[in-house]
Design a protein around this motif. Structure first.
Motif, PDB file in Angstrom:
ATOM      1  N   PRO A   1       0.165   5.190   0.537  1.00 22.58           N
ATOM      2  CA  PRO A   1      -0.822   5.852   0.670  1.00 22.58           C
ATOM      3  C   PRO A   1      -0.893   7.182  -0.414  1.00 22.58           C
ATOM      4  O   PRO A   1      -0.050   7.454  -0.884  1.00 22.58           O
ATOM      5  CB  PRO A   1      -0.403   6.594   1.994  1.00 22.58           C
ATOM      6  CG  PRO A   1       0.277   5.742   2.813  1.00 22.58           C
ATOM      7  CD  PRO A   1       1.088   4.851   1.525  1.00 22.58           C
TER       8      PRO A   1
ATOM      9  N   VAL B   1       0.854  -1.275  -0.080  1.00 18.36           N
ATOM     10  CA  VAL B   1      -0.089  -0.065   0.111  1.00 18.36           C
ATOM     11  C   VAL B   1       0.867   1.308  -0.010  1.00 18.36           C
ATOM     12  O   VAL B   1       1.681   1.485   0.935  1.00 18.36           O
ATOM     13  CB  VAL B   1      -0.909   0.194   1.080  1.00 18.36           C
ATOM     14  CG1 VAL B   1      -1.643   1.499   1.183  1.00 18.36           C
ATOM     15  CG2 VAL B   1      -1.856  -1.289   1.436  1.00 18.36           C
TER      16      VAL B   1
ATOM     17  N   HIS C   1      -3.297   4.724   8.149  1.00 16.35           N
ATOM     18  CA  HIS C   1      -3.503   3.607   7.422  1.00 16.35           C
ATOM     19  C   HIS C   1      -3.026   2.388   8.364  1.00 16.35           C
ATOM     20  O   HIS C   1      -3.893   1.405   8.482  1.00 16.35           O
ATOM     21  CB  HIS C   1      -2.640   3.524   6.032  1.00 16.35           C
ATOM     22  CG  HIS C   1      -3.233   4.742   5.118  1.00 16.35           C
ATOM     23  ND1 HIS C   1      -2.949   5.964   5.349  1.00 16.35           N
ATOM     24  CD2 HIS C   1      -3.772   4.413   3.864  1.00 16.35           C
ATOM     25  CE1 HIS C   1      -3.204   6.523   3.973  1.00 16.35           C
ATOM     26  NE2 HIS C   1      -3.862   5.732   3.355  1.00 16.35           N
TER      27      HIS C   1
ATOM     28  N   SER D   1       1.697   7.442   6.488  1.00 20.85           N
ATOM     29  CA  SER D   1       1.044   6.251   6.587  1.00 20.85           C
ATOM     30  C   SER D   1       0.277   5.776   8.003  1.00 20.85           C
ATOM     31  O   SER D   1      -0.190   4.646   8.300  1.00 20.85           O
ATOM     32  CB  SER D   1       2.144   4.906   6.343  1.00 20.85           C
ATOM     33  OG  SER D   1       2.969   5.205   7.345  1.00 20.85           O
TER      34      SER D   1
ATOM     35  N   PHE E   1       3.135  -1.007   4.165  1.00 18.49           N
ATOM     36  CA  PHE E   1       2.808   0.220   3.651  1.00 18.49           C
ATOM     37  C   PHE E   1       4.188   0.942   3.310  1.00 18.49           C
ATOM     38  O   PHE E   1       5.266   1.030   4.008  1.00 18.49           O
ATOM     39  CB  PHE E   1       2.195   1.100   4.906  1.00 18.49           C
ATOM     40  CG  PHE E   1       0.883   0.451   5.124  1.00 18.49           C
ATOM     41  CD1 PHE E   1      -0.171   0.938   4.484  1.00 18.49           C
ATOM     42  CD2 PHE E   1       0.638  -0.402   6.334  1.00 18.49           C
ATOM     43  CE1 PHE E   1      -1.565   0.460   4.878  1.00 18.49           C
ATOM     44  CE2 PHE E   1      -0.535  -0.753   6.633  1.00 18.49           C
ATOM     45  CZ  PHE E   1      -1.578  -0.213   6.050  1.00 18.49           C
TER      46      PHE E   1
ATOM     47  N   THR F   1       6.028  -2.250   7.274  1.00 20.46           N
ATOM     48  CA  THR F   1       6.131  -0.845   6.333  1.00 20.46           C
ATOM     49  C   THR F   1       7.380  -0.828   5.829  1.00 20.46           C
ATOM     50  O   THR F   1       8.375  -1.836   5.924  1.00 20.46           O
ATOM     51  CB  THR F   1       6.235   0.329   7.536  1.00 20.46           C
ATOM     52  OG1 THR F   1       7.359   0.190   8.480  1.00 20.46           O
ATOM     53  CG2 THR F   1       4.918   0.618   8.535  1.00 20.46           C
TER      54      THR F   1
END
Length: 339
Positions: free
Chosen positions: A88, A86, A123, A120, A110, A136
């Protein structure tokens, strides 16, 4: 004496898809997940090259939806964890992350630019509240110092991240840089540290082993190095090297080689190799996903790869700014015409 246990994360079905225009099929995803699951790989990252919600005209449309690829992977998995990447801005909590959790995705990684960890926070906290794991990563981590990376990683730790991976997105790390940055994070954090390499300077495996020796507990690799440009760290070679150095993993190397053979025979269109443009890109620290666009712009506008890479480096271009490549090429063409 055996060293620490290393978690093996395979982003072939995500980062690798840059190399084939995000065209992986559900059938290929399912079969590859089955094979690396049987081989003992711990985590498989699945989806568009830039993660959930990234399919777009700007960075390329995915042939199949996030939900479709997730379903294929989840249905095929027995032991292996299926992870969504992901960034953001590309992905939102409501539109992308919440539906992925409802599908059964329990691990998210992330990714933010190496100086923008704060993007982030929301999230990460949402995912944690849902009972999922929030890994992350700091993208383009060659661009800043070890101290800056630690400052950013401490934020991620405070937000609730379970780990921080340094992404050498440009294949620009030297071995001494890997030592410095990984050691700094390992010493300064209370969560796991990881390393994600690219092979522009032919150092991805060496840097992955060095990262493990410096205390990293998560390393990434893709089938046969599947990925844009010079490719990612080849997972088969990486695991073999880690085992030679007496690191423990859950991976059966022979079965992993079989998974790589399947990938090569089905969805890897061209095996990654280190070309002139790949070396230039690594030297100037340019995101590996840019290489196809750089070559296209160079041919279209009659300007050199080095000039484009040099200007991208000067502008500190980051992942997702593919349109900047063509702007630079046009400006370079105009400059040449006016000389």
């Amino acid at each position: 004496m055996p060293s620490q246990q290393i978690t093996i994360l395979d982003p072939s079905l995500r980062d690798g898809s840059h190399a084939i225009g995000h065209s992986l099929t559900p059938e290929s995803v399912a079969r590859y997940v089955q094979l690396i699951d049987a081989a003992g790989v711990d985590i498989a990252e699945v989806g568009h090259g830039l993660g959930l919600g990234a399919s777009s005209a700007q960075v390329g449309f995915s042939k199949f939806s996030d939900a479709c690829l997730n379903r294929a992977a989840l249905d095929a998995a027995k032991r292996i964890k299926i992870c969504n990447f992901v960034i953001p801005g590309f992905a939102t909590v409501e539109r992308d992350i919440a539906p992925a959790i409802e599908q059964g995705i329990s691990v998210f990684r992330f990714g933010t630019h190496c100086t923008e960890a704060d993007l982030s926070k929301r999230h990460i906290q949402f995912v944690r509240k849902q009972g999922a794991t929030a890994m992350t990563s700091l993208i383009m981590s060659h661009m800043v110092s070890a101290e800056t990376l630690l400052d950013q990683a401490l934020k991620l730790q405070d937000y609730g991240a379970s780990s921080v991976t340094l992404m050498d997105s440009a294949g620009a790390y030297s071995m001494s840089e890997t030592t410095d940055k990984i050691s700094t994070l390992v010493e300064g954090l209370n969560i796991d540290v990881g390393f994600h390499g690219h092979n522009n300077l032919s150092l991805s495996v060496a840097n992955s082993v060095i990262a493990a020796k410096c205390g990293a507990k998560i390393v990434d690799g893709t089938a046969r190095g599947f990925g844009a440009g010079a490719g990612n760290t080849p997972i088969e070679t990486m695991v073999a090297a880690l085992h030679k150095e007496q690191f423990s993993t859950n991976v059966d190397l022979m079965k992993l080689l079989q998974a790589g053979a399947y990938a090569e025979a089905t969805f890897i269109e061209t095996l990654p190799c280190i070309t002139e443009s790949g070396v230039i890109s690594g030297f100037y620290g340019i995101c590996g996903a840019f290489q196809k666009h750089i070559l296209s712009a160079s041919a279209r506008f009659g300007v050199s790869v080095e000039e484009i890479c040099q200007e991208l480096s000067n502008r500190k271009a980051v992942a997702g700014q593919e349109d900047l490549i063509y702007e630079i090429a046009v400006n370079l063409q105009k400059r040449v015409a006016n000389e």
